[in-house]
Design a protein around this motif. Structure first.
Motif, PDB file in Angstrom:
ATOM      1  N   GLN A 234       0.922  -1.219   0.077  1.00  0.00           N
ATOM      2  CA  GLN A 234       0.036   0.001   0.031  1.00  0.00           C
ATOM      3  C   GLN A 234       0.958   1.224  -0.121  1.00  0.00           C
ATOM      4  OE1 GLN A 234      -3.321  -0.396  -0.500  1.00  0.00           O
ATOM      5  NE2 GLN A 234      -2.718  -2.458  -0.670  1.00  0.00           N
ATOM      6  N   PRO A 235       0.662   2.126  -0.658  1.00  0.00           N
ATOM      7  CA  PRO A 235       1.410   3.432  -0.817  1.00  0.00           C
ATOM      8  C   PRO A 235       1.579   4.132   0.436  1.00  0.00           C
ATOM      9  CG  PRO A 235      -0.734   3.753  -1.791  1.00  0.00           C
ATOM     10  CD  PRO A 235      -0.694   2.450  -1.782  1.00  0.00           C
ATOM     11  N   GLY A 236       2.510   4.758   0.845  1.00  0.00           N
ATOM     12  CA  GLY A 236       2.866   5.226   2.096  1.00  0.00           C
ATOM     13  C   GLY A 236       3.404   4.248   3.266  1.00  0.00           C
ATOM     14  N   CYS A 237       3.061   3.107   3.104  1.00  0.00           N
ATOM     15  CA  CYS A 237       3.832   2.093   4.079  1.00  0.00           C
ATOM     16  C   CYS A 237       5.131   1.836   3.874  1.00  0.00           C
ATOM     17  CB  CYS A 237       2.674   0.849   3.966  1.00  0.00           C
ATOM     18  SG  CYS A 237       1.098   0.867   4.356  1.00  0.00           S
ATOM     19  N   PRO A 238       5.863   1.556   4.850  1.00  0.00           N
ATOM     20  CA  PRO A 238       7.404   1.180   4.827  1.00  0.00           C
ATOM     21  C   PRO A 238       7.593  -0.002   4.149  1.00  0.00           C
ATOM     22  CG  PRO A 238       6.454   1.015   6.995  1.00  0.00           C
ATOM     23  CD  PRO A 238       5.135   1.771   6.313  1.00  0.00           C
ATOM     24  N   ARG A 239       8.720  -0.028   3.396  1.00  0.00           N
ATOM     25  CA  ARG A 239       9.342  -1.260   2.787  1.00  0.00           C
ATOM     26  C   ARG A 239      10.190  -1.988   3.422  1.00  0.00           C
ATOM     27  NH1 ARG A 239       4.988  -0.234   0.626  1.00  0.00           N
ATOM     28  NH2 ARG A 239       4.865  -2.137   1.919  1.00  0.00           N
ATOM     29  N   THR A 240      10.593  -1.628   4.581  1.00  0.00           N
ATOM     30  CA  THR A 240      11.931  -2.129   5.176  1.00  0.00           C
ATOM     31  C   THR A 240      11.526  -2.396   6.675  1.00  0.00           C
ATOM     32  OG1 THR A 240      13.037  -0.167   5.913  1.00  0.00           O
ATOM     33  CG2 THR A 240      13.659  -0.972   3.598  1.00  0.00           C
ATOM     34  N   ILE A 241      12.190  -3.484   7.236  1.00  0.00           N
ATOM     35  CA  ILE A 241      12.014  -3.834   8.474  1.00  0.00           C
ATOM     36  C   ILE A 241      12.669  -2.896   9.543  1.00  0.00           C
ATOM     37  CG2 ILE A 241      14.146  -5.244   8.847  1.00  0.00           C
ATOM     38  CD1 ILE A 241      12.283  -7.406  10.233  1.00  0.00           C
ATOM     39  N   PHE A 242      13.411  -2.071   8.985  1.00  0.00           N
ATOM     40  CA  PHE A 242      13.934  -0.826   9.956  1.00  0.00           C
ATOM     41  C   PHE A 242      12.870  -0.118  10.343  1.00  0.00           C
ATOM     42  CE2 PHE A 242      17.214  -2.564   7.040  1.00  0.00           C
ATOM     43  CZ  PHE A 242      18.134  -3.088   8.060  1.00  0.00           C
ATOM     44  N   SER A 243      11.642  -0.069   9.845  1.00  0.00           N
ATOM     45  CA  SER A 243      10.688   1.084  10.286  1.00  0.00           C
ATOM     46  C   SER A 243       9.672   0.660  11.384  1.00  0.00           C
ATOM     47  CB  SER A 243       9.595   1.087   8.987  1.00  0.00           C
ATOM     48  OG  SER A 243      10.386   1.507   7.917  1.00  0.00           O
ATOM     49  N   GLY A 244      10.195  -0.707  11.792  1.00  0.00           N
ATOM     50  CA  GLY A 244       9.683  -0.993  13.093  1.00  0.00           C
ATOM     51  C   GLY A 244       8.189  -1.823  13.052  1.00  0.00           C
ATOM     52  N   SER A 245       7.267  -1.677  14.010  1.00  0.00           N
ATOM     53  CA  SER A 245       6.108  -2.424  13.963  1.00  0.00           C
ATOM     54  C   SER A 245       5.276  -1.935  12.693  1.00  0.00           C
ATOM     55  CB  SER A 245       5.421  -2.105  15.201  1.00  0.00           C
ATOM     56  OG  SER A 245       5.150  -0.743  15.327  1.00  0.00           O
ATOM     57  N   GLU A 246       5.310  -0.711  12.133  1.00  0.00           N
ATOM     58  CA  GLU A 246       4.642  -0.283  11.003  1.00  0.00           C
ATOM     59  C   GLU A 246       4.986  -1.041   9.978  1.00  0.00           C
ATOM     60  OE1 GLU A 246       1.977   2.144  10.362  1.00  0.00           O
ATOM     61  OE2 GLU A 246       1.912   1.816  12.571  1.00  0.00           O
ATOM     62  N   TYR A 247       6.215  -1.624   9.559  1.00  0.00           N
ATOM     63  CA  TYR A 247       6.579  -2.401   8.545  1.00  0.00           C
ATOM     64  C   TYR A 247       5.587  -3.762   8.386  1.00  0.00           C
ATOM     65  CZ  TYR A 247       9.159  -5.968   5.719  1.00  0.00           C
ATOM     66  OH  TYR A 247       9.411  -6.806   4.733  1.00  0.00           O
TER      67      TYR A 247
END
Length: 451
Positions: A234-247
């Protein structure tokens, strides 16, 4: 002279039926509870327009003892999913408010946080059947008291979607509507219909997919299945695990915010029936004549308007694109291009629409387009905002070939047909595009236009 004022205030507090301490909220747990595991306990929190921000506990044994519960009103059950950290969903209160603003109804929040909070996901999956049995007993009481099963709407998020399905199946699909928001995939992918949500669980089953490559379900589950932005990232969602729980949760949770936006109705999104996301992006699925006279269905809360048609069709796969934040709706144009180059060219286009006061820009880079002499090339262009009136259009052509000699693309015609509104198509004829250079022009009336 102060005493009358004090007495007045005291009486007001005594007769206020919704004091803060009387309001029930969803069970709030924490990571410690998840690690130790929780036993299932289902609480039902009732919200109506009379107590929109103050949940009232609904008794399983005597639900009708609550004077706020109106059997003659439609009832919507809101069912959350797996809660690995134990906290209530951040979207819960807003979802309740949005539903009640849209329509006068009973909103029943199904709080099964005790049972959904457990680091052991498989144990939580086992609890979904037990939650469904609990809800079925309540709905059976409602039915016996004269409630219309057709007026019941179940909105299930993740595991809540399958709970809705199990509940609906116990009434042989007579419940009016199930909305499944990114139904859980793990432990349900590949299962037979009896072990998951399926179209026979309600009179109308709609399913939104936003994370099918991770936490969500991939295949069709309803009468209509929506694949937002292809159903995965989805657009705007983080693409790497370094973004924490949002990933982990952003794509999955986006389903809730998209549906809430549809309930408000401020920015409708058209869903286009199509066999694949690639064909949708290529502009091959814009013809909605098969859904005449209403055209292609609108995603979300108002899709019930197309219910009869969709139920007759069986299962319909649809696609749409969104912005990264509210308002999520995009504004689409079908772009048709005819070139007159002697040789075949491949490349990408960037299109900018301008009203003189604002601009909207889109890069058509999902794949390299083929431009062949006198052969029409089509693609879908989705802009983040609706720019009206369109006074100027800027095109940029890129072959993506790096250091190779720059190419020129000779357009015999380009036509941009608006998809959402009854606006005139935008055309231009006889145009030369030099690679990596902007060409700006004013659109002219299309030669075959009826506008």
């Amino acid at each position: 002279m102060v005493w009358p004022v004090l007495v007045c205030v005291t009486l007001t507090l005594m007769f206020n039926p919704y004091r803060a301490q009387d309001c029930e909220e969803m069970t709030d747990l924490n990571l410690k509870d998840s690690l130790t595991g929780t036993s299932l306990s289902v609480r039902l929190l009732l919200y109506t327009r009379s107590n929109a921000s103050c949940g009232q506990l609904l008794s399983h044994q005597e639900p009708f003892s609550n004077p706020l519960f109106n059997l003659s009103s439609p009832s919507t059950f809101l069912i959350h999913g797996y809660r690995p950290t134990g906290s209530p969903p951040v979207w819960l209160a807003r979802f309740v408010q949005t539903l009640l603003q849209r329509r006068d109804m009973n909103v029943i929040v199904v709080d099964w946080n005790r049972g959904a909070t457990n680091i052991n996901y498989w144990k939580v999956v086992e609890n979904t059947r037990r939650v469904a049995k609990n809800l079925s007993q309540l709905i059976q009481k409602m039915k016996e008291e004269g409630a219309d099963l057709g007026s019941i709407h179940m909105i299930g998020v993740s595991l809540g979607a399958h709970i809705s399905g199990f509940t609906g199946a116990s009434f042989n699909g007579h419940i009016g509507r199930i909305t499944a928001l990114d139904p859980a995939g793990p432990e349900f992918n590949g299962r037979p219909p009896s072990e998951r949500l399926d179209p026979t669980d309600a009179q109308f089953v709609e399913v939104l997919h936003t994370d099918m490559d991770a936490l969500g379900y991939r295949d069709l589950l309803g009468h209509i299945d929506y694949y937002a932005n292809g159903g995965a990232d989805q657009p705007g969602c983080p693409r790497t695990i370094f973004s924490g729980s949002e990933y982990f949760k952003c794509d999955h949770q986006r389903s809730v915010f998209l549906y809430m936006s549809s309930v408000s109705g401020s920015c409708p999104i058209t869903a286009y029936p199509c066999e694949s996301y690639a064909l949708f992006l290529d502009g091959k699925c814009m013809n909605c004549s098969s859904f005449a006279p209403d055209g292609c269905p609108v995603f979300g809360y108002d899709s019930v308007r197309w219910r009869e048609r969709l139920v007759r069709l069986g299962q319909t796969r649809t696609y749409f694109q969104t912005n990264k934040a509210s308002p999520f709706c995009k504004f689409g144009y079908k772009v048709d291009i005819v070139t007159w180059n002697q040789k075949k060219h491949w490349g990408y286009l960037t299109i900018t629409l301008s009203s003189g006061l604002e601009e909207a820009r889109v890069e058509l880079n999902h794949k390299s387009l083929m431009f062949e002499r006198f052969v029409e090339s089509s693609v879908l262009a989705q802009f983040e905002r609706d720019v009206q009136p369109v006074k100027e259009i800027t095109l940029r052509f890129c072959s993506g070939k790096g250091i190779q000699p720059r190419k020129k693309l000779r357009l015999l015609s380009i036509r941009l047909t608006p998809l959402q509104k009854q606006l005139r198509p935008l055309c231009r004829y006889d145009l030369l595009l030099e690679e990596n250079k902007d060409v700006t022009f004013r659109p002219v009336p299309c030669e075959d236009s009826n506008f």
